[in-house]
Structures are given as C-alpha cells and as structure tokens.
Design a protein around this motif. Structure first.
Motif, mmCIF file in Angstrom:
data_model
loop_
_atom_site.group_PDB
_atom_site.id
_atom_site.type_symbol
_atom_site.label_atom_id
_atom_site.label_comp_id
_atom_site.label_asym_id
_atom_site.label_seq_id
_atom_site.Cartn_x
_atom_site.Cartn_y
_atom_site.Cartn_z
ATOM 1 N N LEU A 1 -12.077 5.633 24.769
ATOM 2 C CA LEU A 1 -11.832 6.247 23.466
ATOM 3 C C LEU A 1 -10.464 5.895 22.883
ATOM 4 O O LEU A 1 -10.161 6.277 21.753
ATOM 5 N N ALA A 2 -9.634 5.193 23.648
ATOM 6 C CA ALA A 2 -8.261 4.942 23.214
ATOM 7 C C ALA A 2 -8.204 4.151 21.915
ATOM 8 O O ALA A 2 -7.404 4.448 21.025
ATOM 9 N N ASP A 3 -9.053 3.114 21.805
ATOM 10 C CA ASP A 3 -9.028 2.260 20.618
ATOM 11 C C ASP A 3 -9.408 3.051 19.363
ATOM 12 O O ASP A 3 -8.764 2.932 18.317
ATOM 13 N N PHE A 4 -10.460 3.878 19.471
ATOM 14 C CA PHE A 4 -10.848 4.681 18.320
ATOM 15 C C PHE A 4 -9.730 5.650 17.924
ATOM 16 O O PHE A 4 -9.450 5.829 16.737
ATOM 17 N N CYS A 5 -9.096 6.275 18.920
ATOM 18 C CA CYS A 5 -8.023 7.227 18.623
ATOM 19 C C CYS A 5 -6.878 6.549 17.884
ATOM 20 O O CYS A 5 -6.248 7.150 17.000
ATOM 21 N N TYR A 6 -6.613 5.271 18.205
ATOM 22 C CA TYR A 6 -5.576 4.528 17.481
ATOM 23 C C TYR A 6 -5.925 4.414 16.002
ATOM 24 O O TYR A 6 -5.097 4.675 15.127
ATOM 25 N N TYR A 7 -7.172 4.010 15.708
ATOM 26 C CA TYR A 7 -7.582 3.866 14.311
ATOM 27 C C TYR A 7 -7.682 5.210 13.602
ATOM 28 O O TYR A 7 -7.454 5.305 12.398
ATOM 29 N N TYR A 8 -7.988 6.263 14.357
ATOM 30 C CA TYR A 8 -8.034 7.605 13.773
ATOM 31 C C TYR A 8 -6.634 8.026 13.319
ATOM 32 O O TYR A 8 -6.442 8.482 12.195
ATOM 33 N N VAL A 9 -5.652 7.894 14.219
ATOM 34 C CA VAL A 9 -4.273 8.261 13.887
ATOM 35 C C VAL A 9 -3.763 7.405 12.733
ATOM 36 O O VAL A 9 -3.093 7.901 11.816
ATOM 37 N N LYS A 10 -4.084 6.129 12.763
ATOM 38 C CA LYS A 10 -3.675 5.225 11.690
ATOM 39 C C LYS A 10 -4.230 5.684 10.346
ATOM 40 O O LYS A 10 -3.514 5.713 9.333
ATOM 41 N N SER A 11 -5.493 6.086 10.312
ATOM 42 C CA SER A 11 -6.121 6.537 9.072
ATOM 43 C C SER A 11 -5.479 7.831 8.573
ATOM 44 O O SER A 11 -5.263 8.004 7.367
ATOM 45 N N VAL A 12 -5.163 8.745 9.498
ATOM 46 C CA VAL A 12 -4.533 10.012 9.112
ATOM 47 C C VAL A 12 -3.163 9.767 8.507
ATOM 48 O O VAL A 12 -2.807 10.333 7.466
#
Length: 271
Positions: A246-257
C-alpha cells in the motif's frame, strides 16, 4: 501560497528521483517512523489496537459512502470478501487463544465488512464495477492456504488452530490486492474510496510496527528472534509485504491532498 509551494517542492524532488532512490527513501522513512514509535509509545501493544481501530474507521468511511452516494463504484467486492475470510479465521483463533480486546475489535470489523459485502452484492449491485474487479479470489486464497499448511506456528494449540492462524496472517497481507487492481484499472480514485485505502495503509503500517517492535522488546534482539523457526520469519515478511503493498498508493494519496486535489490519480504501473 508560499507554504504550499514549500510543501510541493519536496514532492517534486522525490518525483524526479529514480525508482532505486525512491525505494531507499521509503525504507529510511519507515525506519525513522519505527524509531519515533519506539520512543513515543510506551506499550507497543497499543499500536496493534490502533491498527484494528483504524481499519474499522476505514470501513465506517465505506459505509458512509455507500449510504450517502448510493454507489459502490470503485470498490472491490473481492477484497471485501477476502477481508471477511481472514477476519473469520482470526476471530475464531482469537476466541480460542486470546479472549481480549482484539476479539471485540475483530468482531466489530467483521460485522461492518459483512454489511459492505451485502450492500455491494445486493443493494448497489448496479453500480459495482465488476468488469474492473478482475483479480480472482483463488489466485490469492489458494497460495495462502498452501503456505499455511507448510509454515505455521509451533505451539501447543491444535494443528487446525495453528493452520488457521497462519492462514489469516498470510491472507491479510494480500487481501487488498483486488482493491488495488480495480483502482489501477480505473486510474482515478474518488475521495471516499481513497480515504478508505489510505486508512488501510496506516493500519497496516501500525500493525507491522507493532510486530517488529514487539519482537525486539521480547527478545532483546530482533535478528535472534527471527532466526527462531520459519514461522517467525514468515510473520515478519507478511507484515512488511502488507505495508509496502500500500506504500505507493499512500504516496499518491498524500501528494493529492497536498496539491488540493479531491481525486487521487494513479499513473500506469502503480500497483
């Protein structure tokens, strides 16, 4: 405005780095987080409780989405079914072996997961993206079952209980794969689903941190403890796998926020 640019600049720098550098940065960040948790949290068992609580919160987010939006678009039915399977196995093992707060949390999480499955299968079936939910359950279920038969705890419990415990550990580590597949196929993740998956990522990291720090605390040397049988090694591997899945998705999630985007957009090959 200036502060927003300061927040974006590190992300832009990370984005320009090679895959190898990103992996090294991710490992260093994880180690730093583990050190912080080691110092900040006195009783590391609290992290496991927090992990299960955050998982439940993530499912509550899903329930809110299903109730408010009347749509299950972007959700993987197969991931929810795999989650229910490992929760049933873990709840059984918890009742037999533990009888503590984990039993209650697992029961609550199982009830909410069953409700989500019911909504997707029956009430909101017309909005279910079955054509994008392409990862078959048996691709995940069968290898975990075989591995549980081969590598399991060596304690005084009955072999069935030991096998089920190993099975739920292995299955939990990969149960989110169908959800990641459906998001990869869709390329755009709406806010409620993104919040749910991010909650899973946080829960997985806290769970992994709990096991690693608990092994260190109990033995005085993580390396010496890991060398005690294949089961200890597989527990550590499973916890690390479910975190980095899940690390990669969490990176893009934080980036989007940080960028103020409501939708999380995933490039090809994220999952």
């Amino acid at each position: 405005m200036g502060s927003e640019k300061k927040l974006r600049s590190p992300l832009l720098w990370v984005k320009r780095q090679s895959i190898r550098v990103k992996v090294v940065l991710g490992v260093l960040a994880s180690i730093a987080a583990l050190v912080f948790l080691k110092i900040a949290v006195v009783n590391h068992n609290y992290m496991f409780i927090a992990s299960e609580a955050i998982h439940t919160i993530g499912i509550i987010i899903l329930i809110y989405k299903l109730q408010r939006k009347k749509s299950c678009a972007g959700l993987s039915l197969r991931s929810q079914e795999l989650t229910a399977l490992f929760l049933i196995a873990r709840l059984y093992c918890s009742v037999i072996m533990e009888h503590n707060i984990h039993t209650i949390l697992d029961f609550l999480t199982l009830i909410t997961t069953a409700w989500v499955i019911y909504m997707i299968r029956f009430k909101l079936k017309s909005t279910y993206m079955e054509d994008l939910d392409t990862l078959r359950i048996y691709y995940v279920f069968v290898p975990c079952a075989i591995l549980a038969l081969i590598i399991q705890p060596t304690n005084t419990h009955h072999v069935i209980n030991r096998t089920l415990w190993a099975f739920c550990v292995y299955l939990e580590s990969v149960s989110v794969l169908p959800q990641l597949r459906i998001m990869q196929n869709a390329k755009v993740v709406e806010p409620f689903t993104a919040n749910y998956v991010f909650a899973l990522g946080v829960a997985r990291f806290l769970n992994c941190a709990h096991w690693i720090l608990q092994l260190y605390d109990d033995s005085g040397s993580l390396l010496r403890y890991v060398q005690y049988g294949r089961w200890a090694i597989m527990v550590c591997v499973s916890e690390v796998v479910q975190t980095f899945v899940l690390a990669d998705f969490c990176y893009y999630y934080v980036k989007s926020v940080i960028q103020g985007q409501t939708m999380v957009r995933l490039p090809s090959g994220v999952v």
